[in-house]
Design an enzyme around this catalytic site. Structure first.
Site, PDB file in Angstrom:
ATOM      1  N   LYS A 277       0.828  -1.197   0.000  1.00  0.00           N
ATOM      2  CA  LYS A 277       0.000   0.000   0.000  1.00  0.00           C
ATOM      3  C   LYS A 277       0.873   1.263   0.000  1.00  0.00           C
ATOM      4  CE  LYS A 277      -3.704  -2.049   2.824  1.00  0.00           C
ATOM      5  NZ  LYS A 277      -4.860  -1.850   1.931  1.00  0.00           N
ATOM      6  N   ARG A 351     -10.354 -11.454   1.573  1.00  0.00           N
ATOM      7  CA  ARG A 351     -11.253 -12.455   0.991  1.00  0.00           C
ATOM      8  C   ARG A 351     -10.609 -13.853   0.984  1.00  0.00           C
ATOM      9  NH1 ARG A 351     -11.528  -8.907  -4.310  1.00  0.00           N
ATOM     10  NH2 ARG A 351     -11.184  -7.421  -2.621  1.00  0.00           N
TER      11      ARG A 351
END
Length: 499
Positions: A277, A351
């Site tokens: 990130k 996920r």
């Protein structure tokens, strides 16, 4: 700022001194006991209110210090607006707003006279909601702040609620207090820095629920390898901190009855892995376990109030780091279900954790319904901002129940679509599915991905990326972490799955 030392309940009668809060509707409509409190004021309440421009407008207040004609040290008149328009969740907000007024006044001891005009039906439940609002507003995460000398001398606020039926309120307060404690637990977990709260430490927090009668089982890396949870383990392999899967069971319902299953994403810190990130704002990724925190908080609330329901909570706990051993974009892993997943972006990691946690939960517990909570996508923030969590479900009945419980609990949801057409976006020629479909419909394709691991169980996915932390402050939350999801899940169980 003073904290809340305790909340107690007494029979409503005019207090003889100290700091007192009374309620006033618009046009200064008062309850009978409040009327007695102001009856001796020199010039009456109307004169002071007129000078200050106070009319009883909702959440406004009038502060009278050492009012003439009274033995009170301070009289605070709190506006509740038009009594006939009050909703159930107003009392929770009023509790927080009154607590803020008392904190501003520097009160160490106060009596709130919960006595409204004739048209106000101040039930035991409403009074308990008021108390819960005060308790939640008082929350502050300051464990790592050094106290100054003047702060050391301050005493915490001792709050007494004067009510018509103390026994009835105390009964309702048992459940409301348990719920508030669950929200506070979730806030604490999200607020804790990641160097303190890793997967092992988080699992220990879940294990502490055993004191409430929750059966807790902690799976380590060895057990998860045996179960072939390569999706979850792949996320964890870049960190020196080992992963955990915490399983919590509350057996308060009928024996053999299929449980409600709650599943939470618990990424204790998310760098994005190899797909790292940007540095700006990365410190907020200590909150990427907000879904797991909500599940633990909800399990606390459900067990503490001894809910007559069978509820299972499962949380996958990992840290996502860019180590030499971290998984790479382009890797293909095989989930516990046997589904192969191509990793296109290691920052779409939540996920993967949920894929194995969901499959494990439905396979082992055969739940009646399954709900997962996750700070899953930035895309849900683009769609809904910080004001609503995204709701995705394969079952309209479950979605409707969640939306109804959302309104009652005051934790807002907005339903977004699922359909097989979106599956095409996450198809890949190299595996059964890829872990991201790119920029467009990002929160929807993430939900579509999770659907593949529900195995046709009625399920709902709540994307709480915008509501678990960083949401606007309000009457009952002044914290970065909100504890979002605890009240909603508790309400859902209470409304639809008890008895």
């Amino acid at each position: 700022m003073s904290k809340l030392a305790k909340i107690s309940f007494l029979k409503a009668e005019p207090p003889k001194g100290g700091v007192v809060v009374i309620l006033a509707g618009e046009e200064l409509r008062l309850g009978p006991v409040a009327g007695d409190v102001v009856s001796g004021l020199e010039g009456g309440l109307k004169r002071a209110a007129s000078i200050a421009g106070f009319t009883g407008k909702k959440k406004s207040s009038l502060d009278l210090v050492a009012p003439a004609g009274s033995n009170l040290d301070r009289l605070i008149v709190f506006g509740i607006g038009k009594p006939e328009e009050l909703a159930a969740d107003d009392w929770r907000a009023f509790g927080g707003a009154v607590l803020a007024v008392l904190q501003k006044a520097g009160a160490e001891k106060a009596v709130v006279l919960l006595d409204g005009p004739e048209s106000v039906d101040l039930t035991g439940e409403a009074a308990a909601e008021f108390a819960m609002g005060a308790k939640l507003r008082a929350y502050a995460f300051d464990a790592y702040k050094s106290k100054k000398a003047d702060e050391e001398a301050k005493k915490d606020l001792d709050l007494t609620l004067a009510v018509a039926d103390p026994k009835g309120v105390k009964k309702a307060w048992g459940a409301a207090s348990a719920l508030a404690d669950g929200v506070i637990l979730a806030r604490d977990l999200v607020n804790e820095p990641a160097n303190v709260l890793g997967p092992v430490e988080f699992a220990a927090k879940a294990e502490a629920l055993s004191k409430l009668g929750v059966e807790v089982e902690i799976l380590g890396e060895k057990e998860m390898k045996k179960l072939k949870m390569a999706a979850l383990l792949g996320v964890a392999q870049g960190s020196v901190r080992p992963p955990r899967l915490a399983v919590m069971r509350w057996n308060g319902g009928k024996k053999g009855q299929a449980p409600v299953a709650l599943v939470g994403k618990g990424v204790v810190f998310d760098t994005g892995g190899i797909s790292i990130k940007p540095a700006a704002g990365m410190e907020e990724m200590k909150g990427d376990m907000g879904g797991a925190a909500a599940v633990v908080g909800a399990m606390h609330a459900i067990a503490a109030r001894k809910a007559k329901a069978n509820v299972v909570g499962v949380i996958g706990l990992v840290e996502n780091m860019p180590d030499g051993n971290a998984q790479r974009p382009g890797d293909i892993v095989t989930a516990m279900s046997g589904t192969t997943i191509e990793i296109l972006n290691t920052d779409a990691e939540g996920r993967l954790v949920l894929a194995d946690a969901l499959w494990y939960t439905q396979d082992r517990f055969k739940p009646a319904i399954m709900i997962d909570l996750a700070t899953l996508t930035g895309a849900v923030l683009v769609a809904l901002g910080n004001l609503n969590a995204g709701l995705f479900s394969n079952n309209d009945e479950l979605a409707d129940k969640l939306l109804a419980s959302s309104k009652t609990s005051g934790e807002p949801l907005w339903r977004l679509p699922l359909s097989k057409d979106y599956d095409k976006i996450i198809d890949t020629p190299n595996a059964d599915v890829k872990n991201t479909g790119g920029r467009w419909a990002g929160s929807i394709t993430a939900a579509q991905f999770l659907q593949r691991f529900a195995n046709d169980v009625p399920c709902a996915h709540l994307d709480i990326a915008g509501t678990a932390f960083g949401a606007p402050k309000d009457d009952i939350c002044q914290s970065w972490a909100s504890g979002y999801g605890v009240r909603l899940l508790n309400q859902l169980v209470a409304d639809h799955y008890e008895g």
